[in-house]
Enzyme design. Sequence first.
Site, PDB file in Angstrom:
ATOM      1  N   ASP A  15       1.088  -1.189   0.151  1.00  0.00           N
ATOM      2  CA  ASP A  15      -0.023   0.044  -0.019  1.00  0.00           C
ATOM      3  C   ASP A  15       0.665   1.311  -0.186  1.00  0.00           C
ATOM      4  OD1 ASP A  15      -2.991  -1.193   0.405  1.00  0.00           O
ATOM      5  OD2 ASP A  15      -0.979  -2.255   2.215  1.00  0.00           O
TER       6      ASP A  15
ATOM      7  N   ASP B  48      -1.116  -2.468  -3.957  1.00  0.00           N
ATOM      8  CA  ASP B  48      -2.212  -0.949  -3.903  1.00  0.00           C
ATOM      9  C   ASP B  48      -0.446  -0.457  -3.994  1.00  0.00           C
ATOM     10  OD1 ASP B  48      -4.487  -2.091  -3.878  1.00  0.00           O
ATOM     11  OD2 ASP B  48      -4.572  -1.197  -1.670  1.00  0.00           O
TER      12      ASP B  48
ATOM     13  N   TYR C  93      -2.225   3.962  -6.361  1.00  0.00           N
ATOM     14  CA  TYR C  93      -3.222   4.971  -6.028  1.00  0.00           C
ATOM     15  C   TYR C  93      -3.778   6.088  -7.578  1.00  0.00           C
ATOM     16  CZ  TYR C  93      -3.199   2.568  -1.327  1.00  0.00           C
ATOM     17  OH  TYR C  93      -3.270   1.551  -0.710  1.00  0.00           O
TER      18      TYR C  93
ATOM     19  N   HIS D 247     -11.734  -3.436   6.843  1.00  0.00           N
ATOM     20  CA  HIS D 247     -11.511  -4.724   6.371  1.00  0.00           C
ATOM     21  C   HIS D 247     -11.384  -5.910   7.333  1.00  0.00           C
ATOM     22  CE1 HIS D 247     -10.138  -1.626   2.783  1.00  0.00           C
ATOM     23  NE2 HIS D 247      -9.215  -2.027   3.601  1.00  0.00           N
TER      24      HIS D 247
END
Length: 516
Positions: free
Chosen positions: A175, A202, A205, A351
């Site tokens: 991420d 990820d 973005y 999540h």
Amino acid sequence: MGAVPTTLEGPFQPKTRRFDSSLQRGSKDLPLNDPRLRRNVTGDFPEQISLALSSPTSMWVSWVTGDAQMGTNVTELDPSSVGSEVWCGKQSGDYTVKNNGVSMVYSQLYPFEGLLNYTSGIIHHVKIEGLEPRTRYYYKCGDSSIPAMSEEHTFETLPVPGPDAYPRRIAVIGDLGLTHNSTTTVDHATLNDPSLVLMIGDMTYADQYRTTGGEAASCYSCAFPDSPMRESYQPRWDGWGRFMEPLISKVPMMVIQGNHEIEPQAAGVNFKSYLTRFAVPSEESGSKTNFYYSFDAGGIHVIMLGAYVNYTRMSAQYTWLVKDLAKVNRNVTPWLVATWHPPWYNSYSSHYQEFECMRQELEALLYHYGIDIVFSGHVHAYERMNRVYDYKLNPCGPVYITVGDGGNIEKVDVVHADDPGKCPKPGKNVPEIGPVCRLNISSGPAKGNFCWDRQPEWSAFRESSFGHGILEVLNSTHALWTWHRNQDVFKDDVRSDQIYIVRQPDLCILTGHIIY
């Protein structure tokens, strides 16, 4: 820090280090004119150069040439107009190996008034073969006929598979994004001198933007409620390739897709950038798709699984996984490591139980084959689990580690599902792709409930902070795992979480019961 603990001393009492309120939860994205993101070559000279493992004796080299386009009407470049060559040798300037490869372009198209389309530069992938293990190589890439060759770069090959041969260090990042925190993460990881990078989903973005660019949003649906579909500003991918080049032109990076790589466009097309920009050993590992594959890194067999494609027991991915696991020789590659983007074991509210369906489909298979470590991202925080299987403490379960704290624009997660009043409703966390399988807990203090009222017994340590991890496999039974927080980058010998992960092959290999 004192003596470093081992997993043999576990299970450990759950520990939480609460979010440091003196820190910022997030930061803004870097602009595309930042020196680390802007284009610094002209014409058809290579940029966004990156490496990926192909096999123990081969390496992928990838790069981009030409100008990407944004507009209402875009025309794709001709991939055949620029050659794809790599020159390689063991001495600087002496290139004894020359290989050619393939080139391609992709477009991101939106059939809505006011939305802009994108078409990429030419993306090149060349496989260099016949390499020697543990050897430094010098290389250039580009098209010598123009001429437009890159400057010289170097890389070092990994050891061949064997019980006593391992990469020096493996950096694990999830991420990441392109914020100021992302910069700290990559700089910190580079200082730790990895020989391999696992990027667990990820990445850019780019889908936190409208197609017109401008300011990104930490919550896309909040900022752009009237958007006709989830848009993506693809120049962020080009900026990310430039941002990462200083590291991944020297060190191979292995990627797996996350939800921010879905990037829907016209005609139901998804994952176009992810599938085109990265070379992975899909053919080499028999998967024939970038969505899931495997590779060897010395005595480690690494499995990269796709959470956003079919993973059920009737799927091609499950069939491939069964075959791949059955071929692993633990006398040659004692360590078995798996990665996928969304975690199965997660005590944050964000999540929580989002991919319970995937766990129910695949956990027993991975347990049966004695998976040692599982890395995931998705949750923007750090969490390391006690050994666990089917929500119960189990000395033969894998060590699950969430490292979704690379520094992206969506900010760090600070709320736990066991905080008073913070247990998410069962209908809240829904995967972008895939089914929903909610489950009340079957054991421990939370038995019969959706959430624990305390930190779960399988959660050993958690902290809300940005950072990255380093895995150092020492031998066939011991590996040192270290999590490095971004705020500690300028401190000497600081390790926020560190543990020796110890395998017990005589106790734990092939313990489960599997029905195929």
